[in-house]
Design an enzyme around this catalytic site. Structure first.
Site, PDB file in Angstrom:
ATOM      1  N   HIS A 122       0.845  -1.190   0.000  1.00 57.62           N
ATOM      2  CA  HIS A 122       0.000   0.000   0.000  1.00 57.62           C
ATOM      3  C   HIS A 122       0.887   1.249   0.000  1.00 57.62           C
ATOM      4  O   HIS A 122       2.113   1.150   0.168  1.00 57.62           O
ATOM      5  CB  HIS A 122      -0.930   0.008   1.225  1.00 57.62           C
ATOM      6  CG  HIS A 122      -0.204  -0.030   2.528  1.00 57.62           C
ATOM      7  ND1 HIS A 122      -0.169  -1.137   3.320  1.00 57.62           N
ATOM      8  CD2 HIS A 122       0.541   0.903   3.155  1.00 57.62           C
ATOM      9  CE1 HIS A 122       0.557  -0.880   4.388  1.00 57.62           C
ATOM     10  NE2 HIS A 122       1.003   0.352   4.305  1.00 57.62           N
TER      11      HIS A 122
HETATM   12  C1  T46 Z   1       2.940   1.101   6.877  1.00 53.53           C
HETATM   13  C2  T46 Z   1       3.716  -0.151   7.083  1.00 53.53           C
HETATM   14  C3  T46 Z   1       5.182   0.071   7.197  1.00 53.53           C
HETATM   15  C4  T46 Z   1      -4.238  -0.087  13.442  1.00 53.53           C
HETATM   16  O1  T46 Z   1      -5.343  -0.335  13.931  1.00 53.53           O
HETATM   17  N1  T46 Z   1      -3.495   0.970  13.917  1.00 53.53           N
HETATM   18  C5  T46 Z   1      -2.285   1.277  13.385  1.00 53.53           C
HETATM   19  O2  T46 Z   1      -1.658   2.246  13.852  1.00 53.53           O
HETATM   20  C6  T46 Z   1      -1.782   0.488  12.301  1.00 53.53           C
HETATM   21  C7  T46 Z   1      -0.426   0.806  11.666  1.00 53.53           C
HETATM   22  C8  T46 Z   1      -2.523  -0.567  11.855  1.00 53.53           C
HETATM   23  N2  T46 Z   1      -3.729  -0.849  12.430  1.00 53.53           N
HETATM   24  C9  T46 Z   1      -4.462  -2.034  11.965  1.00 53.53           C
HETATM   25  C10 T46 Z   1      -4.963  -1.976  10.542  1.00 53.53           C
HETATM   26  C11 T46 Z   1      -4.993  -3.450  10.135  1.00 53.53           C
HETATM   27  O3  T46 Z   1      -6.196  -4.017  10.562  1.00 53.53           O
HETATM   28  O4  T46 Z   1      -3.587  -3.163  12.001  1.00 53.53           O
HETATM   29  C12 T46 Z   1      -3.880  -4.074  10.956  1.00 53.53           C
HETATM   30  C13 T46 Z   1      -2.639  -4.367  10.118  1.00 53.53           C
HETATM   31  O5  T46 Z   1      -2.274  -3.209   9.364  1.00 53.53           O
HETATM   32  P1  T46 Z   1      -1.660  -3.315   7.892  1.00 53.53           P
HETATM   33  O6  T46 Z   1      -2.239  -4.486   7.192  1.00 53.53           O
HETATM   34  O7  T46 Z   1      -1.808  -1.983   7.260  1.00 53.53           O
HETATM   35  O8  T46 Z   1      -0.110  -3.629   8.233  1.00 53.53           O
HETATM   36  P2  T46 Z   1       1.134  -3.525   7.271  1.00 53.53           P
HETATM   37  O9  T46 Z   1       2.252  -4.171   7.953  1.00 53.53           O
HETATM   38  O10 T46 Z   1       0.812  -3.990   5.900  1.00 53.53           O
HETATM   39  O11 T46 Z   1       1.432  -1.931   7.149  1.00 53.53           O
HETATM   40  C14 T46 Z   1       1.867  -1.179   8.284  1.00 53.53           C
HETATM   41  C15 T46 Z   1       1.135   0.177   8.366  1.00 53.53           C
HETATM   42  O12 T46 Z   1      -0.277  -0.043   8.327  1.00 53.53           O
HETATM   43  C16 T46 Z   1       1.496   1.096   7.232  1.00 53.53           C
HETATM   44  O13 T46 Z   1       1.060   2.415   7.542  1.00 53.53           O
HETATM   45  O14 T46 Z   1       3.432   2.050   6.283  1.00 53.53           O
HETATM   46  O15 T46 Z   1       3.266  -0.923   8.207  1.00 53.53           O
END
Ligand code: T46
Length: 314
Positions: free
Chosen positions: A228
């Site tokens: 993303h």
């Molecule tokens: C990024 C990369 C480096 C929350 O509820 N609060 C938060 O502060 C974050 C970061 C995530 N979430 C929830 C949203 C999803 O349900 O945690 C779950 C996993 O998030 P995501 O699938 O977006 O995780 P990554 O590892 O793909 O991405 C993350 C960050 O979301 C993103 O901003 O830049 O790490």
């Protein structure tokens, strides 16, 4: 993932990559007729050689993924030649890179060598790209004559080298940026035989106000996350423990950097597509972010991201 001594039971998986023409066509030797027996002979021969060290690159489950080698070890010249080959299954998962870094550690550590050279067929674009992405550059000259002479029949090679003292694990740092995002050194204070402490302060070391800190842990080796971009969010990413490959794409340039040093940070302060690959189990990715979590700031479709950055730059 790690390096260990080659074992006879690695022979079937070693023979697997040897018979994969797609993988071996860029290598110097001809592997087309090699069998499991040949692989076993190779492993036996390598076990007691003082001039050839071959190591298995294995997963956390001890599955053979490829071989990293130090060959023609010459203690008088204090030099060796490096080579690496991995199975198809191990491609793009960081095994070749990890095997290389550990082999270089052995060359400059326990073997006490001063230089390591390697050659790549000039038309092996995949291998040249791999080494250049790690921050290595082809040599125009300076390959010692005795090493060149060893391969004088091969006129189609380009050469690379690492010398003792080179920061080969962090050569990416000298690039300064990854896909246009800054690589920074986080202030780090070493203590005598008690590790080191790294820190950054909002308003001083980081150009944006920090409103949120999060970290990602317990990710299995070889797993990817991310996929993303953010519209507005600015972030500082760092890996205080382990080894994580960060792949960044600004819509035009796609580049990678390996985070394996707690004193290295990446500032992503413009819309950038990101993917993270866990090269080592239990590695931790920490992020200091400029805003609270806002689901509407995410772009999770690459096509949409391309349109978004296209509109931004026009
Ligand atoms: C990024 C990369 C480096 C929350 O509820 N609060 C938060 O502060 C974050 C970061 C995530 N979430 C929830 C949203 C999803 O349900 O945690 C779950 C996993 O998030 P995501 O699938 O977006 O995780 P990554 O590892 O793909 O991405 C993350 C960050 O979301 C993103 O901003 O830049 O790490």
């Amino acid at each position: 993932m790690r390096l260990r001594e080659l074992r006879l039971e690695d022979a079937p998986l070693m023979a697997e990559w040897m018979s994969d023409e797609n993988l071996t066509s860029g290598l110097h030797s001809d592997y087309s007729s090699k069998t499991i027996r040949d692989a076993e002979d190779f492993i036996r021969a390598s076990q007691n050689s003082p001039t050839e060290k071959h190591y298995a690159i294995v997963s956390d489950e001890d599955e053979y993924m490829g071989t990293a080698s130090l060959r023609y070890i010459d203690t008088e010249e204090s030099a060796a030649e490096f080579s690496v080959a991995v199975r198809r299954h191990a491609l793009r998962k960081g095994y070749a890179q990890h095997g290389m870094m550990e082999a270089l550690d052995i060359a400059f550590g326990s073997l006490g060598l001063n230089s390591v050279y390697w050659r790549v067929k000039a038309d092996n674009a995949r291998a040249i790209r791999f080494f250049e992405k790690l921050g290595f550059h082809t040599l125009d000259q300076d390959v010692p004559p005795n090493i060149l002479n060893r391969h004088r029949e091969e006129t189609d090679s380009v050469w690379f080298a690492v010398l003792r003292g080179d920061d080969y694990r962090n050569s990416a740092l000298s690039r300064g940026t990854v896909a246009g995002n800054r690589i920074i050194r986080i202030k780090t204070v070493p203590t005598i035989e008690a590790g080191e402490l790294s820190f950054f302060e909002a308003g001083q070391d980081v150009s944006f106000e920090i409103k949120r800190v999060y970290y990602i842990s317990k990710v299995p080796e070889g797993r990817r996350r991310g996929f993303h971009a953010h519209k507005e969010l600015k972030q500082l990413l760092f890996c205080p423990y382990g080894e994580i490959q960060l792949i960044l794409d600004d819509g035009t340039v796609r580049e990678e950097i390996t985070l394996n040093d707690p004193s290295i940070g990446i500032v992503i302060d413009k819309p950038t597509w990101r993917e993270m690959l866990w090269l080592k189990k239990d590695s931790v990715l920490c992020v200091a972010a400029s805003d609270h979590y806002k689901v509407e700031d995410y772009i999770r479709d690459y096509g949409e991201f391309k349109v978004f950055v296209g509109h931004q730059s026009s």
